[in-house]
Write a protein that holds these residues in place. Sequence first.
Motif, short mmCIF file in Angstrom:
data_model
loop_
_atom_site.label_atom_id
_atom_site.label_comp_id
_atom_site.label_asym_id
_atom_site.label_seq_id
_atom_site.Cartn_x
_atom_site.Cartn_y
_atom_site.Cartn_z
N GLU A 214 0.59 -1.14 -0.01
CA GLU A 214 0.03 0.12 0.10
C GLU A 214 0.99 1.21 0.05
OE1 GLU A 214 -3.28 0.60 -0.36
OE2 GLU A 214 -3.98 -1.50 -0.18
N ASP B 262 2.39 1.62 -3.45
CA ASP B 262 1.39 2.06 -4.28
C ASP B 262 1.03 3.77 -3.99
OD1 ASP B 262 -0.42 1.62 -6.32
OD2 ASP B 262 -2.22 1.56 -4.85
N HIS B 263 1.01 3.92 -2.90
CA HIS B 263 0.93 5.55 -2.36
C HIS B 263 2.00 6.51 -3.18
CE1 HIS B 263 -0.90 9.09 -0.48
NE2 HIS B 263 0.40 9.06 0.18
N LYS B 264 3.28 5.85 -2.85
CA LYS B 264 4.40 6.77 -3.25
C LYS B 264 4.69 7.01 -4.59
CE LYS B 264 6.60 8.10 0.36
NZ LYS B 264 6.36 9.52 0.52
N LYS C 191 2.43 6.70 -7.17
CA LYS C 191 1.17 6.93 -7.74
C LYS C 191 1.32 7.90 -8.84
CE LYS C 191 -3.41 6.37 -6.24
NZ LYS C 191 -3.21 5.56 -4.86
N GLN D 75 4.20 5.70 -12.06
CA GLN D 75 4.36 4.42 -12.47
C GLN D 75 3.60 4.18 -13.72
OE1 GLN D 75 0.25 3.16 -9.91
NE2 GLN D 75 2.09 2.65 -9.03
N ARG E 38 1.66 -0.82 -12.45
CA ARG E 38 0.37 -0.67 -11.70
C ARG E 38 -0.37 -1.86 -11.52
NH1 ARG E 38 -0.77 4.32 -13.38
NH2 ARG E 38 -2.22 3.60 -15.37
N CYS F 127 -1.21 -4.10 -8.58
CA CYS F 127 -2.61 -4.52 -8.13
C CYS F 127 -2.64 -6.15 -7.77
CB CYS F 127 -3.56 -4.35 -9.46
SG CYS F 127 -5.13 -3.95 -8.89
#
Length: 701
Positions: A518, A521-523, A525, A528, A533, A537
Amino acid sequence: GEPRKFDPKFRGPIHNRHCTDVICCVIFIVVILGYIALGIVAWVHGDPRKVIYPTDSYGQFCGQKDTLNENKTILFYFNILKCASPVVLINLQCPTTQLCVSKCPDRFATYIDVQASYRYRPDQWNYFRQFCKPGFNNPRKSVAQVLRDEDCPSMIIPSRPFLKRCFPDFSTKNGVLTVANQTTFKDGRGKTRNVTDLREAANGINNVLDARSVGMKIFEDYAISWYWILIGLFIAMIVSLLFLVLLRFTAGVLFWIFIFGVIGIIGYGIWHCYWEYDHLKGIPGSDLTVYDIGFQTDFRVYLQLRQTWLAFMIILCVVEIIIILMLIFLRNRIRIAIALLKEGSRAIGYIMSTLFYPIVTFILIAICISYWAVTAVFLATSGEPVYKVMANQTLCKYANLTCDPETFNTTNVTKLCPGAQCTFAFYGGESLYHKYIFIFQLANAFVFLWLVNFAIALGQCTLAGAFASYYWASRKPADIPLWPLFSSFGRAIRYHTGSLAFGALILAVVQLIRVILEYLDHKLKGTQNSFTRFLLCCLKCCFWCLEKFLKFINRNAYIMIAIYGKNFCTSAKEAFFLLMRNVVRVAVLDKVTDFLLFLGKILVAGGVGVLAFFFFTQRIQVFAQEAPALNYYWVPLLTVIIGSYLVAHGFFSVYAMCVDTLFLCFCEDLERNDGSTAKPYFMSASLHRILGKKELSPKKA
């Protein structure tokens, strides 16, 4: 696998146990001691004052007792225009001198004007001087040099303290942004600027101020209505208890009413689709196909076609047939599931103390969360102050390099970059401890997850032990041991801490990986590409599924540990294969239980919510005088609804554990015993009747 060997003398949860997974128990205790040590180290190095108090350009706290700044609690920015947004102010340093002051400026003034008039208006000079560097009192120094050395701000603006920092005092007049009723101001460098420039510099502060006033109102609402909120939660508790105790009489009725309701609704749907289909017969354009029309944004177009209604009718018919076939083929499994639900309600009726066990889990988790949060704050604030060169000239090559304020004036930086200063930048550090702070934060998070999972595991194992002792009692309730919950808790702690810690460890590792994914993914965003992605996922999805599966396995492993006292791996394996041999029963029981408990939660939260709504909006005539006058009636209302749901969830989680335990005991009972006099069944008479084998007779002892 090979047939399982059963102990012929087995009579319920085994009492002559031995310790299981000792190595894991030792590791767990060592880790807890290490966690305490980490907390102490963080406590020694950390300093939450860095979060509470603002820090000036000299690395001193504003408002700290026994310092020069004791009465100067607010941070003042020399040139707030250099700060693009409050995020910069709060997280990073703003590239301007910052001083601690006792109060924010309350008027517009520029250094040029004040210096020009200091002889005949000394009061203005004395007022302005309090926003200059401490000890500066030289109005003869040229303006250019004063601004270069940042001895004084070029201007002051009417401000108000917010988060212990001075921000422009904005207000809106006829839709126009003003500061102290002015829309323009002099910046002290010969320019007149618009107030909106300040707004950009302090962007978002108004929103935060609004939020603050809303926050105060919400706090007031809680202060007035907490007493009624507690009454609402107490009602939710009583309703939840009643629901569980009455399930033994109503489980079957509730389930069948709902199922026949669904069948009836779908039946009506099929009839309605047929009626629409028949009704559109002969209407021009209704015989077109969906393919002819293509994609339309207005979906009502499709409802003019016969083909759409035919498709709906076919889908509903298929669903209806599937439900009816499932009911026909699974009717016995469903009856067993309902009988087990009733049995669970009976078991809870005999061991009422189990319903209040979630309070213990809640307290343990609350302790874990508090300890983790405090340690995280101390770790985050355990840096030393770092100073950097701040130069007014953009071309200074030393800008933003670290410096030492004590030796700064002896270096050649001041000669090469006139006006450069060594000011406080942020808290950090280069020592070994500071380099590993991120690792310590990860360790802190990991042990926190491990402890929370252990607290949950302990609860599951304790409840399983208590309910198993109910199932394996030959005569119920006469043979149920005294204090079943307390003795089960003692067994779990004394013999199985290792096994529970092992199960919790596996889950904690998976959860930590999910947290890291998570975070990544946040870093990533903004940066990527689609492949990254997609990969992230997939990984997130896989680990989510893995966590769900592990929770299911662990839960049943803890039940087996509570019954037989074997180690974690053996228990998990035996539980898994036992469930696999009864896979259809598991699926049916799981869904029936989930459905009934979900219905119960909605019933409790909805019922208490409706009651609270009528009470807080003063629509119940009897209590109209009692209801408190609120700013926002939804504040206590939402609290009551969410609180009721959580109260119901706490009680129902015990019930779900009870049903799962009884189910595993039931499957074991079927495999161990055959109902003969030598091997009688332990199950209740109602479960016997459903199995419908004539030779079964409830065990009479």
